[in-house]
Design a protein around this motif. Structure first.
Motif, PDB file in Angstrom:
ATOM      1  N   SER A  10       0.779  -1.213   0.206  1.00 20.45           N
ATOM      2  CA  SER A  10       0.011  -0.151   0.079  1.00 20.45           C
ATOM      3  C   SER A  10       0.874   1.196  -0.019  1.00 20.45           C
ATOM      4  O   SER A  10       0.567   2.426  -0.587  1.00 20.45           O
ATOM      5  CB  SER A  10      -0.713   0.086   1.370  1.00 20.45           C
ATOM      6  OG  SER A  10      -0.201  -0.034   2.432  1.00 20.45           O
ATOM      7  N   LYS A  13       1.578   2.301  -3.340  1.00 14.86           N
ATOM      8  CA  LYS A  13       0.287   2.541  -4.318  1.00 14.86           C
ATOM      9  C   LYS A  13      -0.162   4.052  -3.842  1.00 14.86           C
ATOM     10  O   LYS A  13      -0.354   5.053  -4.649  1.00 14.86           O
ATOM     11  CB  LYS A  13      -0.892   1.880  -3.757  1.00 14.86           C
ATOM     12  CG  LYS A  13      -2.166   2.185  -4.514  1.00 14.86           C
ATOM     13  CD  LYS A  13      -3.288   1.206  -4.148  1.00 14.86           C
ATOM     14  CE  LYS A  13      -4.649   1.493  -4.723  1.00 14.86           C
ATOM     15  NZ  LYS A  13      -4.641   2.607  -5.525  1.00 14.86           N
ATOM     16  N   LYS A  14       0.162   4.411  -2.575  1.00 11.92           N
ATOM     17  CA  LYS A  14       0.398   5.911  -2.204  1.00 11.92           C
ATOM     18  C   LYS A  14       1.158   6.798  -2.937  1.00 11.92           C
ATOM     19  O   LYS A  14       0.980   7.921  -3.073  1.00 11.92           O
ATOM     20  CB  LYS A  14       0.376   5.925  -0.537  1.00 11.92           C
ATOM     21  CG  LYS A  14      -0.729   5.493  -0.024  1.00 11.92           C
ATOM     22  CD  LYS A  14      -0.691   5.507   1.457  1.00 11.92           C
ATOM     23  CE  LYS A  14      -1.449   4.840   2.342  1.00 11.92           C
ATOM     24  NZ  LYS A  14      -1.383   4.845   3.938  1.00 11.92           N
ATOM     25  N   ASP A  17      -0.043   7.043  -6.291  1.00 10.90           N
ATOM     26  CA  ASP A  17      -1.156   7.890  -6.552  1.00 10.90           C
ATOM     27  C   ASP A  17      -0.776   9.545  -6.394  1.00 10.90           C
ATOM     28  O   ASP A  17      -1.301  10.350  -7.111  1.00 10.90           O
ATOM     29  CB  ASP A  17      -2.145   7.749  -5.374  1.00 10.90           C
ATOM     30  CG  ASP A  17      -2.743   6.443  -5.660  1.00 10.90           C
ATOM     31  OD1 ASP A  17      -3.196   5.971  -6.985  1.00 10.90           O
ATOM     32  OD2 ASP A  17      -3.708   5.840  -4.800  1.00 10.90           O
ATOM     33  N   ALA A  18       0.174   9.735  -5.710  1.00 13.18           N
ATOM     34  CA  ALA A  18       0.725  11.198  -5.489  1.00 13.18           C
ATOM     35  C   ALA A  18       1.374  11.909  -6.655  1.00 13.18           C
ATOM     36  O   ALA A  18       1.360  12.750  -7.378  1.00 13.18           O
ATOM     37  CB  ALA A  18       1.675  11.415  -4.389  1.00 13.18           C
TER      38      ALA A  18
END
Length: 83
Positions: A10, A13-14, A17-18
């Motif tokens: 995760s 993924k963060k 995403d940014a």
């Protein structure tokens, strides 16, 4: 051969995403020391620099330097498998 595994998927993924808010495409430079990215944002105002060192991965292997091109706009449909 290239293999990179994170215990906490995760987190990646963060980060992605940014980054996808600033970049449409990215080239990830993979080497034995880790993964790096450096690119200007779409409006050429900001520099995005990312460094993921090999020690931060649960398992990391990169036998030869490779560049992975990634279309970050398509990541909105991407689902990560987190175990």
């Amino acid at each position: 051969m290239f293999e990179a595994r994170l215990v906490q998927g995760s987190l990646l993924k963060k980060v992605l995403d940014a980054i996808k808010e600033l970049l449409n495409e990215a080239s990830l430079d993979c080497a034995d020391y880790g993964i790096q990215l450096q690119a200007m944002d779409n409006s050429h105002v900001s520099l995005v620099a990312l460094s993921l060192r090999a020690e931060g991965f649960d398992k990391y292997r990169c036998d030869r330097n490779i560049i992975m091109g990634m279309d970050l706009k398509s990541l909105k449909n991407f689902k990560m498998r987190i175990q």
